[in-house]
Design a protein around this motif. Structure first.
Motif, short mmCIF file in Angstrom:
data_model
loop_
_atom_site.label_atom_id
_atom_site.label_comp_id
_atom_site.label_asym_id
_atom_site.label_seq_id
_atom_site.Cartn_x
_atom_site.Cartn_y
_atom_site.Cartn_z
N LYS A 165 0.82 -1.23 0.00
CA LYS A 165 0.00 0.00 0.00
C LYS A 165 0.85 1.27 0.00
O LYS A 165 0.32 2.38 -0.05
N SER A 166 2.15 1.11 0.08
CA SER A 166 3.02 2.28 0.13
C SER A 166 3.25 2.86 -1.26
O SER A 166 3.42 2.11 -2.23
N PRO A 167 3.34 4.19 -1.37
CA PRO A 167 3.71 4.80 -2.66
C PRO A 167 5.17 4.50 -3.02
O PRO A 167 5.61 4.78 -4.13
N ARG A 168 5.90 3.90 -2.07
CA ARG A 168 7.31 3.55 -2.29
C ARG A 168 7.48 2.05 -2.59
O ARG A 168 8.60 1.57 -2.73
N PHE A 169 6.37 1.35 -2.68
CA PHE A 169 6.43 -0.09 -2.93
C PHE A 169 7.21 -0.39 -4.20
O PHE A 169 7.06 0.29 -5.23
N LEU A 205 16.73 -7.26 7.32
CA LEU A 205 15.27 -7.23 7.27
C LEU A 205 14.78 -6.19 8.27
O LEU A 205 15.13 -6.26 9.46
N GLN A 206 14.00 -5.24 7.81
CA GLN A 206 13.42 -4.21 8.69
C GLN A 206 11.97 -4.57 8.93
O GLN A 206 11.17 -4.60 8.01
N LEU A 207 11.67 -4.87 10.19
CA LEU A 207 10.32 -5.30 10.55
C LEU A 207 9.56 -4.11 11.11
O LEU A 207 9.78 -3.68 12.25
N PHE A 222 13.86 3.66 15.61
CA PHE A 222 12.78 4.40 16.28
C PHE A 222 12.13 5.32 15.26
O PHE A 222 12.80 6.20 14.70
N ASP A 223 10.83 5.13 15.05
CA ASP A 223 10.07 5.91 14.08
C ASP A 223 8.88 6.51 14.81
O ASP A 223 8.48 6.02 15.88
N ALA A 224 8.29 7.53 14.23
CA ALA A 224 7.14 8.17 14.90
C ALA A 224 5.88 7.33 14.74
O ALA A 224 5.59 6.81 13.65
N GLY A 254 4.42 3.49 8.33
CA GLY A 254 5.61 4.36 8.37
C GLY A 254 5.63 5.24 7.14
O GLY A 254 4.71 5.22 6.34
N GLY A 255 6.69 6.04 7.02
CA GLY A 255 6.79 6.90 5.85
C GLY A 255 5.80 8.04 5.84
O GLY A 255 5.37 8.50 4.79
N ASN A 256 5.43 8.51 7.05
CA ASN A 256 4.40 9.55 7.15
C ASN A 256 4.95 10.97 7.28
O ASN A 256 4.19 11.91 7.49
N GLY A 291 11.74 9.29 11.05
CA GLY A 291 10.44 9.97 11.22
C GLY A 291 10.55 11.47 10.99
O GLY A 291 11.02 12.20 11.87
N GLY A 292 10.15 11.93 9.80
CA GLY A 292 10.10 13.37 9.55
C GLY A 292 11.44 14.04 9.42
O GLY A 292 11.55 15.27 9.54
N LEU A 293 12.49 13.28 9.19
CA LEU A 293 13.83 13.88 9.09
C LEU A 293 14.05 14.50 7.72
O LEU A 293 13.53 14.03 6.71
N VAL A 327 20.67 7.54 11.12
CA VAL A 327 19.39 8.15 10.77
C VAL A 327 18.82 7.52 9.51
O VAL A 327 19.55 6.91 8.72
N ASP A 328 17.50 7.70 9.35
CA ASP A 328 16.78 7.08 8.24
C ASP A 328 15.74 8.04 7.71
O ASP A 328 15.11 8.78 8.49
N VAL A 329 15.54 8.05 6.39
CA VAL A 329 14.58 8.99 5.80
C VAL A 329 13.89 8.38 4.59
O VAL A 329 14.49 7.57 3.86
N ALA A 330 12.63 8.78 4.42
CA ALA A 330 11.92 8.44 3.18
C ALA A 330 11.34 9.72 2.57
O ALA A 330 11.80 10.19 1.53
N SER A 331 10.36 10.33 3.27
CA SER A 331 9.68 11.52 2.71
C SER A 331 10.60 12.72 2.53
O SER A 331 10.44 13.46 1.56
N GLY A 332 11.54 12.87 3.47
CA GLY A 332 12.35 14.08 3.50
C GLY A 332 13.30 14.24 2.32
O GLY A 332 13.95 15.27 2.19
O1 LIG Z 1 7.86 4.70 3.68
C1 LIG Z 1 6.79 4.10 3.61
O2 LIG Z 1 5.93 4.32 2.71
C2 LIG Z 1 6.45 3.02 4.60
C3 LIG Z 1 5.23 2.35 4.50
C4 LIG Z 1 4.92 1.35 5.43
C5 LIG Z 1 5.82 1.00 6.43
C6 LIG Z 1 7.05 1.66 6.53
C7 LIG Z 1 7.36 2.67 5.61
N1 LIG Z 1 8.57 3.35 5.71
C8 LIG Z 1 9.55 2.88 6.61
C9 LIG Z 1 10.76 3.70 6.80
O3 LIG Z 1 11.79 3.18 7.22
C10 LIG Z 1 10.68 5.20 6.65
O4 LIG Z 1 11.94 5.66 6.20
C11 LIG Z 1 10.36 5.81 8.00
O5 LIG Z 1 9.06 5.41 8.36
C12 LIG Z 1 10.48 7.33 7.99
O6 LIG Z 1 9.65 7.83 7.00
P1 LIG Z 1 9.62 9.44 6.77
O7 LIG Z 1 9.04 10.05 8.02
O8 LIG Z 1 8.76 9.60 5.56
O9 LIG Z 1 11.04 9.88 6.53
#
Ligand SMILES: O=C(O)c1ccccc1NCC(=O)[C@H](O)[C@H](O)COP(=O)(O)O
Length: 214
Positions: A33-37, A80-82, A129-131, A143-145, A167-169, A186-191
């Motif tokens: 369901k993730s846009p990053r799938f 593996l990231q659970l 640690f994620d938000a 995640g990834g919010n 989380g939000g980095l 540190v870890d980032v997706a959206s940022g």
């Molecule tokens: O990134 C996603 O779409 C996602 C969807 C479902 C589970 C986890 C997901 N991301 C995991 C990550 O490790 C992200 O980097 C983390 O949640 C931080 O995301 P962001 O706040 O967008 O940097």
């Protein structure tokens, strides 16, 4: 310098940028369901361009053994990231069955959540640690919010396990996040994206340069 993971990569160009600017980890997102799938077979092909010095991380959310086996059959991974509600017992079972290191995600709203990390101390290899998405957020993903939590909750946190802050980095808040939390990684997706799932190569560069400057 803090170690850095760029999560949710699904194009050759964004992976090349993460490698060029020396990400320590890259993340493939297998949560449909993730846009990053990214399809495991595509991730497997993309992963062949990743040097061994960069750890390929597979993001899973409460997946069963059959799906994990299927993913690994298409996409060799280093970690593996659970990111779901996996119990310590489930973490133990996955680690034993697949013979790969496991990073357990702890979703944080308050200090009690930080304390829950102790439950995984003996069974995981890493912690992230994620938000916790805010209750009022409509249809949040696991995640990834692009949501952060109070980084001071991690002040004084000690573990035998290496851990990451997420989380939000962004490149812009990274120094403050690391100062407040003491995070070693540190870890980032959206940022590092323009829109959900669309990585911005300059933002990847800026984030990784910011991480190396700390
Ligand atoms: O990134 C996603 O779409 C996602 C969807 C479902 C589970 C986890 C997901 N991301 C995991 C990550 O490790 C992200 O980097 C983390 O949640 C931080 O995301 P962001 O706040 O967008 O940097």
């Amino acid at each position: 310098m803090v170690a850095a993971k760029i999560c949710g990569l699904k194009t050759a160009e964004s992976i090349a940028a993460a490698v060029e600017y020396r990400a320590d980890f890259i993340g493939f997102n297998f949560f449909r369901k993730s846009p990053r799938f990214v399809e495991p077979a595509q991730a497997g092909a993309l992963g062949r361009a990743v040097p061994g010095s960069v750890l390929k991380t597979g993001l899973l959310v409460d997946d069963d053994d059959a799906r994990i086996a299927s993913i690994l059959g298409s996409c060799p991974l280093d970690l593996l990231q659970l990111h779901g509600s996996e119990t310590p017992e489930r973490v133990t079972a996955i680690r034993a069955k697949f013979g790969l290191p496991v990073m357990k995600v702890i979703k944080v709203r308050d200090a009690a959540d930080i304390a829950r990390a102790a439950d995984y101390e003996a069974v995981a290899d890493r912690l992230l640690f994620d938000a916790q998405p805010p209750a009022e957020m409509k249809n949040p993903l696991p995640g990834g919010n692009a949501v952060s939590f109070d980084w001071t909750l991690l002040q004084g946190f000690r573990s035998r396990l290496p851990w990451m802050l997420s989380g939000g980095l962004t490149a812009g808040n990274l120094a403050e996040a690391v100062r407040q939390s003491g995070a070693p990684a540190v870890d980032v997706a959206s940022g590092v994206e323009d829109r959900p799932g669309e990585k911005n190569l300059s933002k990847i560069k800026d984030f990784l340069e910011a991480a190396r400057s700390l």
